[in-house]
Design an enzyme around this catalytic site. Structure first.
Site, PDB file in Angstrom:
ATOM      1  N   LYS A 120       0.799  -1.231   0.000  1.00 45.96           N
ATOM      2  CA  LYS A 120       0.000   0.000   0.000  1.00 45.96           C
ATOM      3  C   LYS A 120       0.833   1.282   0.000  1.00 45.96           C
ATOM      4  O   LYS A 120       0.454   2.301   0.580  1.00 45.96           O
ATOM      5  CB  LYS A 120      -0.988   0.026   1.188  1.00 45.96           C
ATOM      6  N   HIS A 143       6.794  -7.370  -2.415  1.00 50.33           N
ATOM      7  CA  HIS A 143       6.718  -6.640  -1.138  1.00 50.33           C
ATOM      8  C   HIS A 143       7.727  -7.196  -0.138  1.00 50.33           C
ATOM      9  O   HIS A 143       7.617  -6.951   1.071  1.00 50.33           O
ATOM     10  CB  HIS A 143       5.315  -6.773  -0.526  1.00 50.33           C
ATOM     11  N   SER A 181      -4.603   3.136   4.071  1.00 47.45           N
ATOM     12  CA  SER A 181      -4.753   2.396   2.823  1.00 47.45           C
ATOM     13  C   SER A 181      -4.727   0.885   3.085  1.00 47.45           C
ATOM     14  O   SER A 181      -5.497   0.109   2.512  1.00 47.45           O
ATOM     15  CB  SER A 181      -3.633   2.799   1.856  1.00 47.45           C
TER      16      SER A 181
HETATM   17  S1  PPS Z   1      -0.613  -3.167  -3.092  1.00 49.26           S
HETATM   18  O1  PPS Z   1      -1.909  -3.875  -2.998  1.00 49.26           O
HETATM   19  O2  PPS Z   1       0.193  -3.374  -1.880  1.00 49.26           O
HETATM   20  O3  PPS Z   1       0.132  -3.510  -4.301  1.00 49.26           O
HETATM   21  O4  PPS Z   1      -1.010  -1.624  -3.109  1.00 49.26           O
HETATM   22  P1  PPS Z   1      -0.116  -0.445  -3.710  1.00 49.26           P
HETATM   23  O5  PPS Z   1      -0.276  -0.422  -5.166  1.00 49.26           O
HETATM   24  O6  PPS Z   1       1.238  -0.491  -3.139  1.00 49.26           O
HETATM   25  O7  PPS Z   1      -0.813   0.833  -3.072  1.00 49.26           O
HETATM   26  C1  PPS Z   1      -2.149   1.196  -3.349  1.00 49.26           C
HETATM   27  C2  PPS Z   1      -2.282   2.674  -3.015  1.00 49.26           C
HETATM   28  O8  PPS Z   1      -1.603   3.442  -4.026  1.00 49.26           O
HETATM   29  C3  PPS Z   1      -2.539   4.336  -4.613  1.00 49.26           C
HETATM   30  N1  PPS Z   1      -2.215   4.584  -6.027  1.00 49.26           N
HETATM   31  C4  PPS Z   1      -1.977   5.810  -6.498  1.00 49.26           C
HETATM   32  N2  PPS Z   1      -1.911   7.007  -5.885  1.00 49.26           N
HETATM   33  C5  PPS Z   1      -1.664   8.085  -6.665  1.00 49.26           C
HETATM   34  N3  PPS Z   1      -1.486   8.020  -8.011  1.00 49.26           N
HETATM   35  C6  PPS Z   1      -1.543   6.833  -8.654  1.00 49.26           C
HETATM   36  N4  PPS Z   1      -1.376   6.795  -9.978  1.00 49.26           N
HETATM   37  C7  PPS Z   1      -1.780   5.653  -7.896  1.00 49.26           C
HETATM   38  N5  PPS Z   1      -1.901   4.342  -8.193  1.00 49.26           N
HETATM   39  C8  PPS Z   1      -2.176   3.702  -7.031  1.00 49.26           C
HETATM   40  C9  PPS Z   1      -3.891   3.626  -4.429  1.00 49.26           C
HETATM   41  O9  PPS Z   1      -4.950   4.510  -4.625  1.00 49.26           O
HETATM   42  C10 PPS Z   1      -3.722   3.134  -3.006  1.00 49.26           C
HETATM   43  O10 PPS Z   1      -3.772   4.205  -2.056  1.00 49.26           O
HETATM   44  P2  PPS Z   1      -5.105   4.682  -1.303  1.00 49.26           P
HETATM   45  O11 PPS Z   1      -4.645   5.681  -0.281  1.00 49.26           O
HETATM   46  O12 PPS Z   1      -5.714   3.479  -0.680  1.00 49.26           O
HETATM   47  O13 PPS Z   1      -5.965   5.308  -2.344  1.00 49.26           O
END
Ligand code: PPS
Length: 291
Positions: free
Chosen positions: A49, A105, A134
């Site tokens: 996340k 991860h 998140s």
């Molecule tokens: S995972 O399941 O561990 O692989 O999740 P991960 O991709 O690491 O994290 C998900 C959060 O990243 C946000 N996200 C983004 N934020 C801004 N811009 C872009 N382009 C973007 N892509 C993914 C996603 O919305 C999750 O954060 P939260 O705060 O829950 O919205």
């Protein structure tokens, strides 16, 4: 290699969250045995996340000439320790893409090739308050967690969530990145502040030549809105409980203030200070951001 702590089986009944069940010690042993890292390999790594998918999209587009293509992101940049659940380790290792690309991860000491190869590792870190929020929604949506935010907060600060303590994870990678040219440490908040610059930083690290057109193509297809509306990048294909937000939930800095009580914030600040006191790593918590 002991990868999965013996106490990983918090049973969910006390509101605990576990590693994804398919990340077993057996899987980790298989990875250790079979994963021969090539110097050309590229890994996107993050504590869950923290922006893993976001960085996968940037790397994928960068290595694919700015074109999304037919594969969903988890096939284009497959998940190392989740291989068993999806394509299987052999297929993951024999992927046709050249250079091979992966996401993971894993903690630093468990990461294939990180000490001996010249593979490239892009580590994304996010401020832990937004990360915790998140992670809570992710646990409800994708891991079947039925506890409250308050219960999850307690687990998070104890490191009783998937992949263990945020602090152990991030601080190890931070330290390693300072001693290695093969690890790029990127912060979510910097990507948010200036995505175009973040794309350039990644391109420089991967030694990919960016002309203005490619640079623009990557940047515009990696915004939150663009990814949320892109069926190859939004992770809608992963089983998620419909009553909870999707993977592309909010994508902002500072959302923690909608969830942390002032008491939780105080507790967190104390823990944060304790773990971070010997490190020069700093996070932007989005103070002053109107949400
Ligand atoms: S995972 O399941 O561990 O692989 O999740 P991960 O991709 O690491 O994290 C998900 C959060 O990243 C946000 N996200 C983004 N934020 C801004 N811009 C872009 N382009 C973007 N892509 C993914 C996603 O919305 C999750 O954060 P939260 O705060 O829950 O919205």
């Amino acid at each position: 290699m002991v990868a999965v702590p013996a106490d990983r089986n918090y049973d969910g009944k006390g509101g605990c969250v576990v590693f994804p069940p398919f990340v077993t010690q057996k899987e980790m042993d298989l990875i250790e045995k079979k994963f021969v890292v090539r110097d050309s390999d590229i890994f996107v790594v993050a504590y869950p996340k923290s922006g893993t998918t976001w960085m996968e999209q940037i790397v994928h587009l960068m290595l694919n000439n700015g074109v999304q293509g037919d594969k969903v992101l988890s096939e284009a940049v497959p998940w190392v320790e989740g291989a068993n659940r999806y394509q299987g380790l052999d297929k993951l290792l024999n992927q046709q893409s050249n250079p091979r690309r992966f996401h993971s991860h894993l903690l630093y000491h468990l990461m294939p090739g990180v000490k001996l190869s010249r593979a490239k590792y892009i580590y994304v870190a996010r401020n832990p308050k937004d990360n915790a929020v998140s992670f809570y929604f992710h646990s409800c949506s994708k891991l079947g967690y039925d506890g409250t935010w308050d219960e999850f907060f307690d687990l998070y600060i104890q490191g009783k969530v998937g992949y263990g303590s945020f602090f152990a994870h991030v601080l190890d990678w931070w330290k390693a990145s300072k001693n290695s040219n093969n690890i790029l440490f990127v912060k979510y908040e910097d990507m948010k502040r200036d995505l175009k610059q973040a794309v350039k930083t990644v391109a420089d690290f991967l030694q990919v030549k960016l002309d203005e057109e490619l640079w623009e193509a990557i940047t515009t297809q990696s915004t939150f809105e663009s990814m949320a509306n892109n069926s190859k990048a939004n992770l809608d294909w992963v089983a998620q409980r419909p009553q909870f937000p999707k993977h592309m939930r909010k994508g902002i800095v500072g959302d923690w203030r909608n969830h942390f009580t002032s008491e939780q914030n105080e507790i967190f600040e104390t823990i944060y200070a304790k773990y971070m006191k010997d490190s020069d790593l700093q996070f932007d918590f989005g103070e002053g951001v109107i949400i």
